[in-house]
Design a protein around this motif. Structure first.
Motif, PDB file in Angstrom:
ATOM      1  N   ALA A  64       0.809  -1.222   0.000  1.00 31.03           N
ATOM      2  CA  ALA A  64       0.000   0.000   0.000  1.00 31.03           C
ATOM      3  C   ALA A  64       0.843   1.274   0.000  1.00 31.03           C
ATOM      4  O   ALA A  64       0.306   2.362  -0.222  1.00 31.03           O
ATOM      5  CB  ALA A  64      -0.923   0.015   1.225  1.00 31.03           C
ATOM      6  N   ALA A  65       2.138   1.154   0.224  1.00 31.15           N
ATOM      7  CA  ALA A  65       2.981   2.336   0.432  1.00 31.15           C
ATOM      8  C   ALA A  65       2.981   3.277  -0.767  1.00 31.15           C
ATOM      9  O   ALA A  65       2.920   4.507  -0.606  1.00 31.15           O
ATOM     10  CB  ALA A  65       4.403   1.895   0.772  1.00 31.15           C
ATOM     11  N   GLU A  66       3.048   2.743  -1.976  1.00 24.58           N
ATOM     12  CA  GLU A  66       3.111   3.600  -3.149  1.00 24.58           C
ATOM     13  C   GLU A  66       1.836   4.433  -3.287  1.00 24.58           C
ATOM     14  O   GLU A  66       1.889   5.618  -3.662  1.00 24.58           O
ATOM     15  CB  GLU A  66       3.322   2.744  -4.401  1.00 24.58           C
ATOM     16  CG  GLU A  66       3.545   3.558  -5.662  1.00 24.58           C
ATOM     17  CD  GLU A  66       4.792   4.438  -5.592  1.00 24.58           C
ATOM     18  OE1 GLU A  66       4.754   5.554  -6.159  1.00 24.58           O
ATOM     19  OE2 GLU A  66       5.786   4.021  -4.955  1.00 24.58           O
ATOM     20  N   GLU A  67       0.685   3.843  -2.964  1.00 30.36           N
ATOM     21  CA  GLU A  67      -0.577   4.590  -3.033  1.00 30.36           C
ATOM     22  C   GLU A  67      -0.581   5.761  -2.068  1.00 30.36           C
ATOM     23  O   GLU A  67      -1.191   6.805  -2.332  1.00 30.36           O
ATOM     24  CB  GLU A  67      -1.754   3.675  -2.698  1.00 30.36           C
ATOM     25  CG  GLU A  67      -1.955   2.495  -3.631  1.00 30.36           C
ATOM     26  CD  GLU A  67      -3.121   1.647  -3.153  1.00 30.36           C
ATOM     27  OE1 GLU A  67      -4.241   2.178  -3.052  1.00 30.36           O
ATOM     28  OE2 GLU A  67      -2.902   0.454  -2.855  1.00 30.36           O
ATOM     29  N   VAL A  68       0.075   5.581  -0.944  1.00 29.15           N
ATOM     30  CA  VAL A  68       0.065   6.594   0.109  1.00 29.15           C
ATOM     31  C   VAL A  68       1.185   7.617  -0.085  1.00 29.15           C
ATOM     32  O   VAL A  68       1.150   8.701   0.501  1.00 29.15           O
ATOM     33  CB  VAL A  68       0.164   5.903   1.488  1.00 29.15           C
ATOM     34  CG1 VAL A  68       0.220   6.914   2.619  1.00 29.15           C
ATOM     35  CG2 VAL A  68      -1.019   4.976   1.695  1.00 29.15           C
TER      36      VAL A  68
ATOM     37  N   CYS B 283      -3.859  -1.126  13.071  1.00 25.87           N
ATOM     38  CA  CYS B 283      -2.783  -2.105  12.846  1.00 25.87           C
ATOM     39  C   CYS B 283      -3.103  -3.045  11.698  1.00 25.87           C
ATOM     40  O   CYS B 283      -2.285  -3.248  10.808  1.00 25.87           O
ATOM     41  CB  CYS B 283      -2.489  -2.933  14.100  1.00 25.87           C
ATOM     42  SG  CYS B 283      -1.736  -2.012  15.449  1.00 25.87           S
ATOM     43  N   PHE B 284      -4.262  -3.671  11.716  1.00 27.04           N
ATOM     44  CA  PHE B 284      -4.621  -4.682  10.730  1.00 27.04           C
ATOM     45  C   PHE B 284      -5.681  -4.138   9.775  1.00 27.04           C
ATOM     46  O   PHE B 284      -6.386  -3.186  10.084  1.00 27.04           O
ATOM     47  CB  PHE B 284      -5.174  -5.930  11.419  1.00 27.04           C
ATOM     48  CG  PHE B 284      -4.289  -6.461  12.505  1.00 27.04           C
ATOM     49  CD1 PHE B 284      -3.124  -7.138  12.198  1.00 27.04           C
ATOM     50  CD2 PHE B 284      -4.616  -6.264  13.840  1.00 27.04           C
ATOM     51  CE1 PHE B 284      -2.305  -7.619  13.203  1.00 27.04           C
ATOM     52  CE2 PHE B 284      -3.804  -6.747  14.851  1.00 27.04           C
ATOM     53  CZ  PHE B 284      -2.641  -7.427  14.535  1.00 27.04           C
ATOM     54  N   GLY B 285      -5.787  -4.804   8.635  1.00 27.31           N
ATOM     55  CA  GLY B 285      -6.795  -4.395   7.675  1.00 27.31           C
ATOM     56  C   GLY B 285      -7.325  -5.580   6.893  1.00 27.31           C
ATOM     57  O   GLY B 285      -6.910  -6.724   7.080  1.00 27.31           O
ATOM     58  N   LEU B 286      -8.257  -5.285   6.004  1.00 30.25           N
ATOM     59  CA  LEU B 286      -8.843  -6.317   5.165  1.00 30.25           C
ATOM     60  C   LEU B 286      -7.871  -6.653   4.040  1.00 30.25           C
ATOM     61  O   LEU B 286      -7.425  -5.753   3.327  1.00 30.25           O
ATOM     62  CB  LEU B 286     -10.170  -5.821   4.582  1.00 30.25           C
ATOM     63  CG  LEU B 286     -11.035  -6.869   3.885  1.00 30.25           C
ATOM     64  CD1 LEU B 286     -11.578  -7.877   4.905  1.00 30.25           C
ATOM     65  CD2 LEU B 286     -12.190  -6.195   3.142  1.00 30.25           C
ATOM     66  N   PRO B 287      -7.522  -7.930   3.872  1.00 29.32           N
ATOM     67  CA  PRO B 287      -6.611  -8.296   2.785  1.00 29.32           C
ATOM     68  C   PRO B 287      -7.130  -7.842   1.428  1.00 29.32           C
ATOM     69  O   PRO B 287      -8.334  -7.656   1.231  1.00 29.32           O
ATOM     70  CB  PRO B 287      -6.553  -9.831   2.869  1.00 29.32           C
ATOM     71  CG  PRO B 287      -6.881 -10.132   4.299  1.00 29.32           C
ATOM     72  CD  PRO B 287      -7.878  -9.080   4.710  1.00 29.32           C
ATOM     73  N   ARG B 288      -6.217  -7.670   0.497  1.00 30.26           N
ATOM     74  CA  ARG B 288      -6.594  -7.154  -0.821  1.00 30.26           C
ATOM     75  C   ARG B 288      -7.535  -8.103  -1.554  1.00 30.26           C
ATOM     76  O   ARG B 288      -8.501  -7.674  -2.177  1.00 30.26           O
ATOM     77  CB  ARG B 288      -5.324  -6.912  -1.646  1.00 30.26           C
ATOM     78  CG  ARG B 288      -5.587  -6.354  -3.023  1.00 30.26           C
ATOM     79  CD  ARG B 288      -4.300  -5.981  -3.729  1.00 30.26           C
ATOM     80  NE  ARG B 288      -3.615  -4.884  -3.053  1.00 30.26           N
ATOM     81  CZ  ARG B 288      -2.488  -4.342  -3.496  1.00 30.26           C
ATOM     82  NH1 ARG B 288      -1.923  -4.800  -4.592  1.00 30.26           N
ATOM     83  NH2 ARG B 288      -1.918  -3.350  -2.831  1.00 30.26           N
TER      84      ARG B 288
ATOM     85  N   GLY C 265      -9.279  -0.853   4.730  1.00 31.59           N
ATOM     86  CA  GLY C 265      -8.344  -1.169   3.659  1.00 31.59           C
ATOM     87  C   GLY C 265      -6.946  -0.746   4.076  1.00 31.59           C
ATOM     88  O   GLY C 265      -6.768   0.184   4.875  1.00 31.59           O
ATOM     89  N   TYR C 266      -5.936  -1.390   3.529  1.00 29.05           N
ATOM     90  CA  TYR C 266      -4.582  -1.105   4.006  1.00 29.05           C
ATOM     91  C   TYR C 266      -4.091   0.279   3.606  1.00 29.05           C
ATOM     92  O   TYR C 266      -3.200   0.827   4.254  1.00 29.05           O
ATOM     93  CB  TYR C 266      -3.614  -2.205   3.565  1.00 29.05           C
ATOM     94  CG  TYR C 266      -3.547  -3.309   4.597  1.00 29.05           C
ATOM     95  CD1 TYR C 266      -2.844  -3.121   5.786  1.00 29.05           C
ATOM     96  CD2 TYR C 266      -4.208  -4.504   4.411  1.00 29.05           C
ATOM     97  CE1 TYR C 266      -2.797  -4.106   6.761  1.00 29.05           C
ATOM     98  CE2 TYR C 266      -4.166  -5.500   5.378  1.00 29.05           C
ATOM     99  CZ  TYR C 266      -3.465  -5.296   6.549  1.00 29.05           C
ATOM    100  OH  TYR C 266      -3.423  -6.262   7.522  1.00 29.05           O
ATOM    101  N   ARG C 267      -4.668   0.868   2.578  1.00 27.56           N
ATOM    102  CA  ARG C 267      -4.325   2.261   2.298  1.00 27.56           C
ATOM    103  C   ARG C 267      -4.755   3.136   3.469  1.00 27.56           C
ATOM    104  O   ARG C 267      -3.981   3.996   3.932  1.00 27.56           O
ATOM    105  CB  ARG C 267      -5.005   2.725   1.015  1.00 27.56           C
ATOM    106  CG  ARG C 267      -4.791   4.204   0.769  1.00 27.56           C
ATOM    107  CD  ARG C 267      -5.269   4.674  -0.573  1.00 27.56           C
ATOM    108  NE  ARG C 267      -4.988   6.095  -0.756  1.00 27.56           N
ATOM    109  CZ  ARG C 267      -4.929   6.693  -1.929  1.00 27.56           C
ATOM    110  NH1 ARG C 267      -5.120   6.003  -3.039  1.00 27.56           N
ATOM    111  NH2 ARG C 267      -4.674   7.991  -1.992  1.00 27.56           N
ATOM    112  N   ARG C 268      -5.975   2.934   3.974  1.00 29.22           N
ATOM    113  CA  ARG C 268      -6.445   3.721   5.110  1.00 29.22           C
ATOM    114  C   ARG C 268      -5.610   3.427   6.357  1.00 29.22           C
ATOM    115  O   ARG C 268      -5.266   4.346   7.117  1.00 29.22           O
ATOM    116  CB  ARG C 268      -7.922   3.399   5.371  1.00 29.22           C
ATOM    117  CG  ARG C 268      -8.507   4.075   6.612  1.00 29.22           C
ATOM    118  CD  ARG C 268      -8.677   5.563   6.433  1.00 29.22           C
ATOM    119  NE  ARG C 268      -9.620   5.887   5.378  1.00 29.22           N
ATOM    120  CZ  ARG C 268     -10.945   5.936   5.561  1.00 29.22           C
ATOM    121  NH1 ARG C 268     -11.474   5.668   6.743  1.00 29.22           N
ATOM    122  NH2 ARG C 268     -11.733   6.255   4.559  1.00 29.22           N
TER     123      ARG C 268
END
Length: 349
Positions: free
Chosen positions: A28-32, A149-154, A336-339
């Motif tokens: 997710a790092a590139e999106e952020v 900490c955790f999120g929904l997998p892609r 979501g992992y971006r959030r």
């Protein structure tokens, strides 16, 4: 914030702990608009980790440092000193197991028993002024902030896409780490359901009477009990196959250890089970997680009559599959992992 280069320090094992969570951060790092790498000088890791995560040998590459702790205090005195080369306001701690602000009985069921509460306080205070915890039940301790900490997998499978025909009616994937009684209660409820749920499976360690050396009291069970009740017992599932294997069952209970129950901490399993396309159910011990699922959690909670709930889930599978699909849609945004990563970066501002 200018483009941050975040180094993560942790005790990494590819098929355990938070390694998969960090892998999701990296994706997710590139999106952020940031970069994330694992710090080799400030971490312990098995041979598999560098095959899956970017590992950085030079701490000078990083602009920010995130130190992640579960059960073990893995840093040496030299590593603690090296961590101090980052400005203090660019260091934070992710406290997955809730050691900060914990009472003396808070751990109780993990390897962290070997460390005193005071030793955790001293370590964290030395490293940072900011401690983040995924605590959703009860007040946060002074000096701590909430972080998902955790999120929904892609990759997410909708229950309706997988359909009603599955290999198993109910299964649990995970080891017996203080989970014998919760699983036994679900198995007994499955037998009382109408019609009974007969295709049952558990995958993991310490379910057939063998125990983990040094932790016999929390990994013990009754040999043969599960097999006598028709439960298939299988070895652990490789980490990157867990979600897919969960999807082979109509229903998957989310079982939590007493430490997680007492501290009210989120775990990755809440989201993995939801992503699998199996219907996730929350036993009484895990009901504190219900707010994450929202109002629809009431349909997925075993409550006072677990057998009746299992009967309802199987009798009207399509209705409950749509409910779970709606929860997936909401959490795809909120968790979501971006959030999740955006929230992490906000603590540095």
């Amino acid at each position: 914030m200018n483009r941050a280069r975040i180094l993560i320090s942790g005790n990494f094992h590819w098929q355990a702990g938070f390694s998969q969570t960090v892998a999701a951060y990296v994706r997710a790092a590139e999106e952020v608009g940031c970069e994330i790498r694992v710090s080799a000088p400030l971490s312990r890791m098995d041979a598999e980790v560098p095959r899956h995560l970017p590992v950085e040998q030079d701490v000078r590459w990083g602009t920010h440092l995130v130190l992640m702790f579960e059960a073990r205090q893995f840093l040496t005195a030299d590593q603690i000193e090296l961590a101090g080369s980052f400005p203090r306001d660019r260091r934070l701690i992710v406290d997955f197991d809730g050691h900060w602000g914990a009472g003396e009985d808070a751990a109780g069921d993990s390897a962290s028993n070997k460390y005193s509460v005071e030793s955790w306080r001293l370590l964290y205070s030395t490293l940072s002024d900011l401690v983040l915890q995924p605590k959703v039940s009860g007040p946060l301790p002074p000096g701590a902030e909430f972080f998902k900490c955790f999120g929904l997998p892609r990759a997410v499978s909708h229950p309706l896409e997988l359909g009603r025909k599955r290999d198993y009616d109910l299964q649990y994937i995970g080891s017996n780490w203080c989970r014998w009684e919760p699983l036994a209660e679900v198995v007994e409820a499955a037998a009382r359901a109408r019609p009974p749920l007969r295709r049952l499976r558990v995958c993991g360690r310490w379910w057939e009477g063998e125990t983990c050396p040094g932790f016999e009291d929390i990994t013990s069970g009754e040999p043969g009990w599960l097999r006598r009740r028709g439960v298939e017992v299988h070895p652990p599932v490789p980490f990157d196959h867990v979600i897919q294997e969960m999807g082979r069952a109509l229903i998957s209970p989310i079982l939590v250890s007493p430490m997680v129950t007492r501290t009210g901490l989120l775990t990755a399993r809440l989201f993995e089970t939801l992503a699998s396309g199996s219907l996730p159910v929350l036993p009484a011990e895990a009901e504190f997680m219900a707010p994450v699922y929202g109002d629809d959690a009431a349909h997925l909670t075993l409550g006072a009559d677990p057998a009746a709930v299992l009967t309802r889930l199987t009798a009207d599978y399509e209705h409950h599959a749509r409910i779970v699909g709606g929860v997936q849609d909401r959490l795809r945004v909120e968790y979501g992992y971006r959030r999740v990563l955006e929230d992490l970066l906000s603590f540095f501002r």
